[in-house]
Design a protein around this motif. Structure first.
Motif, PDB file in Angstrom:
ATOM      1  N   UNK A 126       0.868  -1.171   0.000  1.00 23.98           N
ATOM      2  CA  UNK A 126       0.000   0.000   0.000  1.00 23.98           C
ATOM      3  C   UNK A 126       0.909   1.227   0.000  1.00 23.98           C
ATOM      4  N   UNK A 127       0.330   2.396  -0.233  1.00 25.06           N
ATOM      5  CA  UNK A 127       1.173   3.593  -0.224  1.00 25.06           C
ATOM      6  C   UNK A 127       0.677   4.592   0.819  1.00 25.06           C
ATOM      7  N   UNK A 128       1.590   5.442   1.275  1.00 28.05           N
ATOM      8  CA  UNK A 128       1.258   6.503   2.219  1.00 28.05           C
ATOM      9  C   UNK A 128       1.898   7.792   1.721  1.00 28.05           C
ATOM     10  N   UNK A 129       1.585   8.895   2.382  1.00 26.13           N
ATOM     11  CA  UNK A 129       2.216  10.184   2.096  1.00 26.13           C
ATOM     12  C   UNK A 129       2.598  10.819   3.416  1.00 26.13           C
ATOM     13  N   UNK A 130       3.763  11.434   3.458  1.00 25.99           N
ATOM     14  CA  UNK A 130       4.196  12.164   4.650  1.00 25.99           C
ATOM     15  C   UNK A 130       4.656  13.558   4.232  1.00 25.99           C
ATOM     16  N   UNK A 131       4.706  14.526   5.173  1.00 27.46           N
ATOM     17  CA  UNK A 131       5.109  15.896   4.804  1.00 27.46           C
ATOM     18  C   UNK A 131       6.528  15.960   4.261  1.00 27.46           C
ATOM     19  N   UNK A 132       6.764  16.941   3.410  1.00 27.46           N
ATOM     20  CA  UNK A 132       8.105  17.116   2.855  1.00 27.46           C
ATOM     21  C   UNK A 132       9.071  17.646   3.919  1.00 27.46           C
ATOM     22  N   UNK A 133       8.535  18.229   5.001  1.00 26.56           N
ATOM     23  CA  UNK A 133       9.393  18.625   6.118  1.00 26.56           C
ATOM     24  C   UNK A 133       8.849  18.016   7.407  1.00 26.56           C
ATOM     25  N   UNK A 134       9.774  17.775   8.338  1.00 28.72           N
ATOM     26  CA  UNK A 134       9.457  17.152   9.626  1.00 28.72           C
ATOM     27  C   UNK A 134       9.988  18.045  10.744  1.00 28.72           C
ATOM     28  N   UNK A 135       9.532  17.798  11.959  1.00 28.00           N
ATOM     29  CA  UNK A 135      10.160  18.444  13.104  1.00 28.00           C
ATOM     30  C   UNK A 135      11.627  18.040  13.124  1.00 28.00           C
ATOM     31  N   UNK A 136      12.483  18.982  13.369  1.00 26.44           N
ATOM     32  CA  UNK A 136      13.918  18.717  13.287  1.00 26.44           C
ATOM     33  C   UNK A 136      14.348  17.596  14.226  1.00 26.44           C
ATOM     34  N   UNK A 137      13.736  17.540  15.414  1.00 29.39           N
ATOM     35  CA  UNK A 137      14.133  16.512  16.388  1.00 29.39           C
ATOM     36  C   UNK A 137      13.810  15.108  15.894  1.00 29.39           C
ATOM     37  N   UNK A 138      12.858  14.976  14.963  1.00 28.19           N
ATOM     38  CA  UNK A 138      12.540  13.662  14.394  1.00 28.19           C
ATOM     39  C   UNK A 138      13.694  13.157  13.536  1.00 28.19           C
ATOM     40  N   UNK A 139      14.352  14.076  12.841  1.00 24.91           N
ATOM     41  CA  UNK A 139      15.390  13.689  11.878  1.00 24.91           C
ATOM     42  C   UNK A 139      16.781  13.582  12.479  1.00 24.91           C
ATOM     43  N   UNK A 140      17.095  14.411  13.461  1.00 22.06           N
ATOM     44  CA  UNK A 140      18.468  14.462  13.956  1.00 22.06           C
ATOM     45  C   UNK A 140      18.839  13.194  14.719  1.00 22.06           C
ATOM     46  N   UNK A 141      20.111  12.826  14.591  1.00 25.64           N
ATOM     47  CA  UNK A 141      20.636  11.675  15.317  1.00 25.64           C
ATOM     48  C   UNK A 141      20.357  10.335  14.681  1.00 25.64           C
ATOM     49  N   UNK A 142      19.874  10.331  13.425  1.00 27.64           N
ATOM     50  CA  UNK A 142      19.531   9.061  12.766  1.00 27.64           C
ATOM     51  C   UNK A 142      20.471   8.726  11.612  1.00 27.64           C
ATOM     52  N   UNK A 143      21.275   9.688  11.186  1.00 24.77           N
ATOM     53  CA  UNK A 143      22.039   9.503   9.954  1.00 24.77           C
ATOM     54  C   UNK A 143      23.547   9.501  10.150  1.00 24.77           C
TER      55      UNK A 143
END
Length: 526
Positions: free
Chosen positions: A111-128
């Motif tokens: 199935x497919x979903x859609x998410x925002x092109x931008x996220x809260x910064x704290x969601x992204x940091x520390x994962x890469x």
């Protein structure tokens, strides 16, 4: 799953029949329309200026206008650094790639979903890992610190946690953004597409993992990207070997990031980074060299590692070997093992991987582009956002690099069709625009892709030239005689002049069925 992607051609040839405005070079200074009018009517302008001087106003206005004209700055007609436009010709190839990928995803029940092109910064940091510095931060817009998404995997993990999803098989195709130093010719963009497929949920060992790799093989085989291999490793095997040779546990990720550069940099440079930048003991770095050189056919290389006995004393490494054996047996059953190579130098720099990791690379026939698809298992990422770990595995197709390969191949074969039009409707006599519209409307209603020229009384040669420019396979020719007889002439524009069936008369009532049968005969419909 995240995959290093992108690359494209910068050859934006105007579409056949397209009307293109000439672009001014940086040295050109086009005269504004108002200024041109003034120049054309120089004498009249002088008279008006003198008249203005007499009133004490004209001169000031003229001077002010001149200053505004001199100060005007034209916008630079280019895309931002690290981005590009795509022409209709290029988009024709890209759309076929997307369609192939989506068809495979759906075939496997996604199935497919859609998410925002931008996220809260704290969601992204520390994962890469070290790549976190490439995240695009956005200006504060009302109390929330946000950033453009770096990949589609972390937003997916956030979505699963936020919606308390226990299991899902999803695909997502969208643009992602990286504040990288772009090198367009080597596939390094700041904005590019990822095509992700992921399975989240509690499942038996290596069953979803094997399907992901099988799907990668199906997609790359159908796209005919050339000869490729899927390099595969296991994060627990890599970490276990790090422990065995003496890498401190707190340096696992940093050293793994260095090892990940071995496909782009020679060992001496990677060793220097390990020792001088990351503080690893030189003797330990040398011991790492002994195992990162190990690569080969999956089952044979696995047998070699077991026989060597290096992993025996480490629980993580031993468990990884057991898991890899299960995976390879499943891939053998699925007919995908022949594409896989066990490569202990593969590390994948992203911090969230916990199990198998893999990436597809072209092995011949084209200048090295990096990985064209990649992925792996990440069992702890969802748990970073919620109260429960939801195991997950997936992969991403690097659409930009795949496109670059296919676009170059398509250009070698000749002109690329920019649209899917099947029939072009033409008229040979004047005053038949209403009849032409009725005919093209009937074709659209029957699901036939049709066009006509936007002229009331177009010349027949202009109509056929348009059809030829866009490589439209069939043309319908209608004149007053055909209308009286209730027929049309159906012309195969791709047939040779000596072909007796190049042009045939068809009853109007049989036209739709005849067109569909002809398209099937030409291999243009199933």
């Amino acid at each position: 799953m995240s995959s290093e992607v992108p690359i494209t051609s910068q050859d934006h040839t105007p579409a056949p029949g397209a009307s293109v405005l000439p672009l001014a070079t940086p040295s050109e200074n086009p005269v504004p329309a108002a200024a041109a009018a003034s120049s054309a009517d120089k004498g009249k302008g002088k008279a008006k200026a003198n008249e203005g001087d007499a009133k004490g106003k004209g001169k000031a206005k003229g001077k002010d206008g001149d200053e505004k004209s001199k100060g005007a700055k034209r916008a630079l007609l280019k895309t931002p650094k690290g981005t590009t436009d795509y022409s209709p010709e290029e988009m024709a190839i890209r759309e076929k790639v997307f369609q192939t990928v989506i068809r495979c995803f759906k075939k496997h029940g996604a199935v497919t979903i859609e998410t925002p092109v931008f996220e809260l910064k704290e969601i992204l940091t520390g994962k890469y890992g070290e790549d976190s510095k490439l995240i695009y931060d956005l200006a504060d817009q009302g109390g929330e610190e946000c950033a453009l998404r770096y990949d589609l995997t972390v937003p997916f993990a956030r979505y699963v946690a936020a919606n308390r999803v226990l299991s899902i098989k999803r695909y997502h195709i969208a643009r992602v953004y990286r504040r990288d130093n772009p090198v367009m010719t080597k596939g390094r963009f700041r904005e590019f597409y990822q095509c992700d497929f992921d399975v989240a949920g509690e499942y038996d060992l290596m069953l979803p993992d094997s399907e992901c790799i099988k799907m990668m093989v199906e997609i790359l085989d159908e796209l005919q990207v050339g000869d490729y291999r899927i390099k595969l490793n296991h994060r627990k095997l890599l970490d276990g070997l790090f422990a065995i040779v003496g890498v401190p546990e707190d340096k696992f990720r940093a050293i793994s990031s260095a090892v990940d550069k071995l496909d782009k940099s020679p060992w001496d440079e990677v060793r220097t980074e390990m020792v001088e930048v990351k503080g690893l003991d030189p003797a330990v770095a040398d011991r790492i060299k002994t195992f990162v050189d190990i690569k080969g056919a999956p089952l044979e290389t696995l047998a070699y590692l077991k026989k060597q006995g290096t992993c025996t004393g480490n629980a993580d490494a031993t468990r990884a070997l057991e898991e890899l054996e299960v995976l390879f047996r499943y891939l053998e059953c699925l007919g995908a093992l022949h594409r896989v190579e066990l490569d202990l130098s593969l590390a994948r720099g992203l911090d969230y991987y916990t199990g198998i990791i893999y990436e597809a690379v072209i092995v011949s026939g084209i200048e090295r582009l990096g990985s064209i698809a990649a992925g792996g298992r990440y069992d702890k990422l969802v748990g970073m956002y919620g109260n429960k770990d939801i195991p997950a595995v997936g992969f991403s197709v690097g659409i930009e690099r795949v496109f670059a390969i296919l676009y170059e191949e398509a250009k070698k074969k000749g002109a690329i069709r920019e649209n899917d039009t099947e029939v072009f409707v033409t008229t040979v006599d004047k005053g038949l625009v209403l009849d032409r519209l009725k005919l093209v409307g009937e074709l659209w209603a029957a699901g036939i892709k049709a066009e006509h020229l936007y002229k009331e009384n177009p010349r027949i040669d202009a109509q056929l030239k348009y059809a030829d420019n866009f490589k439209i396979p069939l043309a319908i020719i209608v004149g007053k005689r055909e209308l009286e007889e209730g027929t049309v002439t159906l012309k195969n524009l791709s047939a040779g002049e000596s072909d007796p069936n190049k042009q045939v008369s068809v009853k109007r009532a049989d036209l739709v069925d005849t067109i569909i049968a002809k398209l099937k005969e030409m291999g243009l419909r199933k």
